[in-house]
Design a protein around this motif. Structure first.
Motif, short mmCIF file in Angstrom:
data_model
loop_
_atom_site.label_atom_id
_atom_site.label_comp_id
_atom_site.label_asym_id
_atom_site.label_seq_id
_atom_site.Cartn_x
_atom_site.Cartn_y
_atom_site.Cartn_z
N SER A 95 0.84 -1.21 0.00
CA SER A 95 0.00 0.00 0.00
C SER A 95 0.87 1.26 0.00
O SER A 95 0.55 2.25 -0.66
N GLY A 270 -10.13 7.34 -1.74
CA GLY A 270 -10.88 6.37 -2.54
C GLY A 270 -11.02 6.78 -3.98
O GLY A 270 -10.48 7.81 -4.36
N PRO A 271 -11.73 6.05 -4.78
CA PRO A 271 -12.35 4.76 -4.48
C PRO A 271 -11.29 3.69 -4.12
O PRO A 271 -10.22 3.70 -4.73
N GLY A 272 -11.62 2.82 -3.20
CA GLY A 272 -10.63 1.86 -2.70
C GLY A 272 -9.46 2.64 -2.13
O GLY A 272 -9.64 3.50 -1.29
N GLU A 273 -8.27 2.34 -2.64
CA GLU A 273 -7.09 3.09 -2.22
C GLU A 273 -6.47 3.82 -3.40
O GLU A 273 -5.30 4.18 -3.38
N GLU A 276 -5.05 7.30 -2.65
CA GLU A 276 -4.42 7.53 -1.34
C GLU A 276 -2.94 7.89 -1.54
O GLU A 276 -2.06 7.04 -1.53
N PHE A 283 -0.77 11.01 7.30
CA PHE A 283 -1.76 11.62 8.20
C PHE A 283 -2.50 10.53 8.99
O PHE A 283 -2.65 10.60 10.20
N ARG A 284 -2.92 9.50 8.25
CA ARG A 284 -3.71 8.44 8.89
C ARG A 284 -2.87 7.67 9.92
O ARG A 284 -3.30 7.44 11.05
N SER A 289 -3.91 7.09 13.85
CA SER A 289 -3.55 5.86 14.57
C SER A 289 -2.40 6.12 15.55
O SER A 289 -2.09 5.28 16.37
N ASN A 291 0.72 5.99 15.21
CA ASN A 291 1.89 5.12 15.08
C ASN A 291 3.06 6.01 14.67
O ASN A 291 3.42 6.13 13.50
N VAL B 249 -14.98 5.78 1.31
CA VAL B 249 -13.94 5.26 2.21
C VAL B 249 -13.92 6.08 3.50
O VAL B 249 -13.61 7.27 3.48
N THR B 432 -6.11 -0.61 20.27
CA THR B 432 -5.45 0.69 20.29
C THR B 432 -5.26 1.22 18.87
O THR B 432 -5.03 2.41 18.69
N ASN B 433 -5.34 0.33 17.89
CA ASN B 433 -5.20 0.80 16.50
C ASN B 433 -6.47 0.48 15.69
O ASN B 433 -6.39 0.06 14.54
N THR B 435 -8.51 2.42 14.33
CA THR B 435 -8.63 3.28 13.14
C THR B 435 -8.05 2.58 11.91
O THR B 435 -8.59 2.69 10.82
N GLU B 436 -6.93 1.86 12.12
CA GLU B 436 -6.32 1.17 10.99
C GLU B 436 -7.19 0.01 10.51
O GLU B 436 -7.35 -0.20 9.31
N VAL B 443 -12.11 0.25 3.05
CA VAL B 443 -11.58 0.08 1.67
C VAL B 443 -12.23 -1.15 1.03
O VAL B 443 -12.66 -1.11 -0.13
N ASN B 446 -15.85 -0.39 0.19
CA ASN B 446 -15.91 0.49 -0.98
C ASN B 446 -15.60 -0.27 -2.26
O ASN B 446 -16.27 -0.09 -3.28
N LYS B 447 -14.58 -1.13 -2.21
CA LYS B 447 -14.21 -1.91 -3.41
C LYS B 447 -15.35 -2.83 -3.84
O LYS B 447 -15.64 -2.98 -5.02
N THR B 450 -18.27 -0.65 -5.29
CA THR B 450 -18.03 -0.12 -6.64
C THR B 450 -17.89 -1.23 -7.67
O THR B 450 -17.81 -0.96 -8.87
#
Lengths: 326, 475
Positions: A95, A270-273, A276, A283-284, A289, A291, B249, B432-433, B435-436, B443, B446-447, B450
């Motif tokens: 990714s 999106g769409p999907g990734e 990105e 940022f994410r 997160s 990390n 997403v 703790t993660n 969000t990930e 994703v 969404n995939k 679509t």
């Protein structure tokens, strides 16, 4: 150029040797060399600003490099040195590789298109007429708009149910209710168009200023010799403009690598990734997160790539900018 | 001589710094620890609270500020931040061990990471002097599932859940089970269905439906009925679609999927208490398959595969759809003449399990006014104050508040559905993660929506990625 450079070098050498010998009597033009106190005065004035600059740029940079080798938790807990783990994740994750790739693709396409369109706009606007002055002032508007606001306005315009774009496409016989942000290809086209709308005027204004500063004599001579407009552009205007193009390209490239708001607001990756870009990923990972180690490693990898890319770009364009190499 | 002087100076500086450090550490220990709460704690002139904006009805809480001042003689200063900025602010406040905010609002997905920085409240709940309005601040009145999902954690292992989430909340029992209370639920969000009751009650629509499907037009209770009713109402030429999906997403897509997964009998939390993903299952594939088909059916408005919760609320509010699923009450625009709204729990397949998540008010562990901050949290989330705040559309978290809402309340149908849905809600995995995890699931959703990927492939890919993420986070 070389003929004038030699005496200047010689003067500097003489000055330096005199200072080294303690012969601080008089300079080459009769000026007294500065005393240590006077020489240090500017540094004293600059010191607070330099301290702030160091604090705001160098210190965070050092911290980012330090954190990139650790797995510290933002909310405490024992973090430890993890060597290159974060960097390995950063460069081997599919990714992340995709994010880097599309970031470079976006920057390349957007900057090239903006350079071409910006030049095309600058050429007619360079003539200092009243209409052109109004045109140049209007061109300031898109890049005076905050990128986040521009993206929000675009999102409303593109709304397949209420947006103006869908409506006018329908009026001209195109399918109604097309969701341009729901398809990777059209989402990319929208993102590039938004970027072009916002930043082409920036390029155009730099190039317009460049065109206005060019000497008129070579063009007049070429006109007397019967050169066509294309020949004048190809052999006179364009070569003289290369340094300005280089400046605009480098500035815009740096800026384009920092793009974030439009992607965050319009597509969220999106769409999907498919959209990105790496800034969204950082940022994410870093600010959602938390990390921190991985986010710092991603930032460092990005910085290294950019550090290699910009001098490379400057060398390529800079060589073209040197009249002796043309 | 100069060197020895330097050495003396240096040793004095080091000693001074050491002393300063010791004092600082002691001061930190005094303020940051969890000493026994006392009702005699000095009253501050002001309490500072970090709160969100519309996501948790900031206007409702702000409306109580004058009453708070009257009751306690303390100014309540509320700083509001939108979601992303709030999350960053909350985490940075705790990362710097700041004592600036006495009270912090916490969204459920953040809680597992934050719990060590929140003041455990059982010792306050058990202190009679700090609870003049009722023993243990009447925690038994909170909707059990909401309370346990939102506020009850084992600080050493935040992934764990309280063993009986239907038991009446009791601070002593919670403590005895190795858990503690880390806040008071203030705004309970849950997925509920809103529908255009004027369309559902229209005799012509009823007759048409009966003629087409051979049965009465009713508010759908199953997902099959939901798809059918969505098909029935869809008339693109009249700018009307059956329903909405939030397949853009983002966390909203994950939430839609969670609800469907739980209703198919799957684990709607998305990961178990051992840190293993639980969504790449036959139930998960069934849920995503249904969702993808609905998204591609043409019975949802164009743009649904890039929609979020705001977009869907806007679509329904403007009269573009006959039904929607969202987390709050909705309003119809002036253009929807004669339009009325009804509410119902989200449909089910095999079980009920609407996605839910509640904001809680917590006391900052570093606060210098923890006793007063606790009393403020307790007062703001008490039944009386929650009832007052329903006038500003606050989503209550107490059983008695839902019971007290009278039928003449214009939002009574919404509150009735909200209360019922909260009692059946399914929360998120306590990671703790999270969000990930949520991003990878979004994703995948969404995939599939679509058509870029089949539901099973999308879930398999997301599950593999989530497994790797959870492993790297130490689960």
């Amino acid at each position: 150029m070389k003929a004038t450079a030699a005496p200047l070098d010689a003067t500097l050498t003489v000055d330096a040797s005199r200072r080294a010998d303690g012969l601080a009597t008089a300079g080459p033009r009769g000026r007294k060399p500065l005393t240590w106190k006077k020489r240090s005065t500017p540094w004293v004035y600059m010191a607070p600003a330099m301290f702030v600059l160091l604090l705001m740029t160098v210190a965070p940079a050092i911290f980012i490099f330090y954190s990139a080798f650790r797995n510290d938790k933002i909310l405490g807990g024992v973090g430890k040195f993890v060597g290159l783990d974060n960097f390995i994740t950063a460069v081997t994750n599919a990714s992340v590789q995709h994010a880097f790739l599309i970031t470079f693709g976006f920057v390349a396409v957007a900057v090239i298109l903006e350079m071409i369109l910006g030049f095309a706009l600058a050429l007619p606007l360079a003539a200092q007429t009243r209409a052109n002055k109004v045109g140049a002032a209007l061109m300031l508007l898109p890049f005076a708009v905050t990128p986040a606001v521009a993206a929000m306005v675009f999102k409303q315009l593109l709304n397949p149910n209420y947006g103006w774009l869908g409506y006018y496409l329908g009026v001209f016989g195109f399918p109604k209710g097309v969701d341009l942000l729901g398809d990777p290809t059209s989402a990319w086209i929208v993102l590039v168009i938004l970027d072009m709308w916002q930043w082409t005027p920036f390029i155009a204004l730099i190039l317009m200023a460049g065109l206005q500063s060019l000497p008129g004599e070579p063009r007049e001579a070429a006109m007397v010799d019967g050169a066509t407009p294309w020949q004048m552009f190809r052999h006179i205007t364009f070569p003289a403009m290369v340094p300005f193009i280089a400046i605009a390209a480098v500035l815009r490239t740096i800026q384009a690598f920092k793009t974030f708001d439009s992607f965050k607001i319009l597509t969220g990756g999106g769409p999907g990734e498919s959209t990105e870009i790496i800034n969204l990923g950082i940022f994410r990972v870093g600010l959602q997160s938390f990390n921190v180690g991985l986010a710092c490693a991603l930032g460092v990898v990005f910085l290294i790539i950019l550090s290699l890319l910009i001098p490379f770009m400057l060398r390529i364009i800079g060589r073209r900018a040197d009249p002796e190499e043309m | 001589m100069i060197r020895s002087l330097d050495r003396v100076k240096r040793s004095r500086i080091v000693a001074g710094l050491g002393a300063a450090l010791t004092v600082t550490l002691l001061a930190t220990a005094c303020t940051g620890g969890s000493s026994a709460p006392s009702a005699a704690a000095a009253k501050p002139a002001e309490l500072r609270m970090l709160y969100t904006t519309d996501e948790a009805n900031s206007a409702a809480v702000a409306s109580l500020v004058p009453q708070f001042k009257e009751k306690f003689g303390i100014d309540l200063k509320i700083d509001n931040q939108p979601y992303d900025a709030l999350q960053q602010k909350v985490f940075s406040e705790f990362a710097s061990s700041s004592s600036y905010y006495d009270i912090v609002v916490v969204d459920t997905p953040w809680a597992p990471a934050l719990v060590q920085n929140l003041e455990p409240l059982s010792q306050y709940l058990e202190n009679g002097a700090l609870n003049p309005d009722g023993p243990q601040s009447n925690v038994g009145d909170f909707i059990p599932k909401v309370f346990y999902d939102t506020a009850v954690y084992n600080v050493d292992s935040p992934i764990k859940r309280y063993p009986d989430p239907t038991a009446k909340p009791d601070a002593s029992a919670i403590k005895n089970a190795g858990f503690d209370v880390y806040g008071m639920p203030v705004q309970s969000n849950v997925a509920v269905m809103a529908y255009r009751s004027d369309l559902f009650n229209d005799p012509a629509q009823k007759a048409n439906f009966k003629a087409k499907y051979g049965k009465d037009l009713t508010v759908p209770k199953t997902w099959d009925d939901y798809a059918q009713v969505a098909e029935f109402f869809t008339q693109p030429d009249k700018k009307l679609y059956g329903t909405t999906v939030m397949a853009g997403v983002g966390d909203w897509a994950t939430d839609d999927f969670k609800t469907l997964l739980a209703s198919q009998g799957g684990d709607g939390t998305l990961a178990d208490q051992n840190g293993k993903p639980t969504f790449d299952t036959p139930e998960g594939v069934q849920a995503l398959d249904y969702y993808a088909k609905l998204a591609q059916s043409g019975h949802v408005p164009p743009g649904s595969t890039s929609a979020d919760w705001g977009t869907t609320a806007e679509s329904f509010g403007s009269g573009l759809t006959a039904m929607t699923i969202n987390y709050h009450d909705l309003k119809l625009g002036d253009n929807v003449k004669g339009g009325t709204i009804g509410y119902a729990p989200v449909p089910i397949a095999k079980a009920a399990g609407p996605h839910f998540g509640t904001w809680m008010l917590s006391v900052n562990k570093n606060s210098k006014n923890k006793e007063w901050a606790y009393q403020a949290v307790s007062w703001l989330t008490a039944a009386e104050q929650q009832t007052t705040m329903t006038a500003k559309s606050l989503h209550p978290s107490r059983t008695s508040v839902f019971a007290s809402i009278k039928s003449d309340n214009p939002l009574a149908p919404f509150y009735h559905t909200l209360g019922k849905s909260l009692a059946e809600g399914v929360g998120r995995a306590r990671l703790t993660n999270y969000t990930e995890l949520s991003h990878e699931v979004a994703v995948a959703v969404n995939k599939a929506a679509t058509g870029a990927s089949s539901p099973s492939d999308a879930l398999k890919s997301a599950s593999d990625k989530v497994s790797a993420l959870l492993k790297s986070a130490g689960y």
